[in-house]
Design an enzyme around this catalytic site. Sequence first.
Site: not given
Ligand code: AOF
Ligand code: ZN
Length: 357
Positions: A55, A57, A93, A163
């Site tokens: 992610h 973070e 995170c 289009a």
């Molecule tokens: C965050 N930071 O960059 C993103 C988040 O399967 P995972 O571990 O990738 O988790 C997916 C879920 O995490 C997604 O459904 C959404 O709720 C969250 N996405 N969260 O803190 C991130 N991409």
């Molecule tokens: Zn996360």
Amino acid sequence: MSAITNPDQLYIRRCFTLARRGIGHVSPNPPVGAVLVYQDKIIGEGYHQRFGGPHAEVEAVKSVASEHRHLIPASILYVSLEPCCITGKTPPCTNLILAEKIKDVRISTPDPNPLVAGQGIEILRQAGVQVQTGILEEEGKELIRMFAVNILLNRPYVILKWAQSKYGYVGQIGKRILLSHPHTLQWSHRLRAESDAIMVGARTVQTDNPSLTTRHATGDSPVRVIYDPGASLDETYLVFQNMGQRIVYFSATDNSKITAPHIEKLIFPSDEVHVDFILDKLNQQKIGILLVEGGTYLLNMFITEEKWDEAWVIQTDHSLADGVKAPNLRGLKIDKFRMETDTVIGIRQNRGTTNRT
Ligand code: AOF
Ligand code: ZN
């Protein structure tokens, strides 16, 4: 774009810019960006780069130079989306933030995922972290609108595109007519590259024989989805060529002319609405963004069932005055720009949001 009025907005905007780099690679996850700021200096930044990957973070923390690592606990973490608190394909995170002893987290928008939805913020606050949310929230929500549809409605975000001529016609039966300007073609191939799947109906396959690739833009070619209720097509059309991408073929009865193993055949149950069956199957296959390119019959099917989210209409100056009428769509006009001789109009499904034009 509105003027930047404070540092929080500046850094959140940086998060948005980073997040956008993930578009085309993270769906059906949301694009997310994060920056770490120590005394008004960015010491780390990152974004969610690909589906299933770390992610934003995690990437931001990882990017901090070793000589700056000791500054992390005294830094502010800006994130375009509420930090997750669940173990998905990656760890929560919130754990990372607590382990790094970050005490100040500033967010644009809460995560619409019901498994997070405010609980990430709550966990951090309970642990003594100061959390501010709602910085440029509308823009933050806009960035993750596809994800919100995926997670809340359990279906792909549906984008319609066509289009039309000056007089509102899309073509003539059995005859390929190019309406849009070549520069608009490049733009629409970018739209394809940002989609997970692209869908056409059997008549469009027969008339245009499209290959549905993104050859005029960089990025991954999407999964190809073909709607052929009458089971009329055979494998000679370009859409069926094996170019490494998945091909999903929907028909009402089994089509014995389609036998290649790289084509996944799905047959509509007799009692199910076709659009619902299609969206359900694609959702199961982790298709977060579906671009429906035509023809009119297929586009109208999504419109009638109200299973569309966004539409792009390319209004050309072609003088075609008969043939197949373009779909009639009601929604919010969100964008309008000129490309050579074409005018491209963006429309959103009206779900009671504010920006009516
Ligand atoms: C965050 N930071 O960059 C993103 C988040 O399967 P995972 O571990 O990738 O988790 C997916 C879920 O995490 C997604 O459904 C959404 O709720 C969250 N996405 N969260 O803190 C991130 N991409
Ligand atoms: Zn996360």
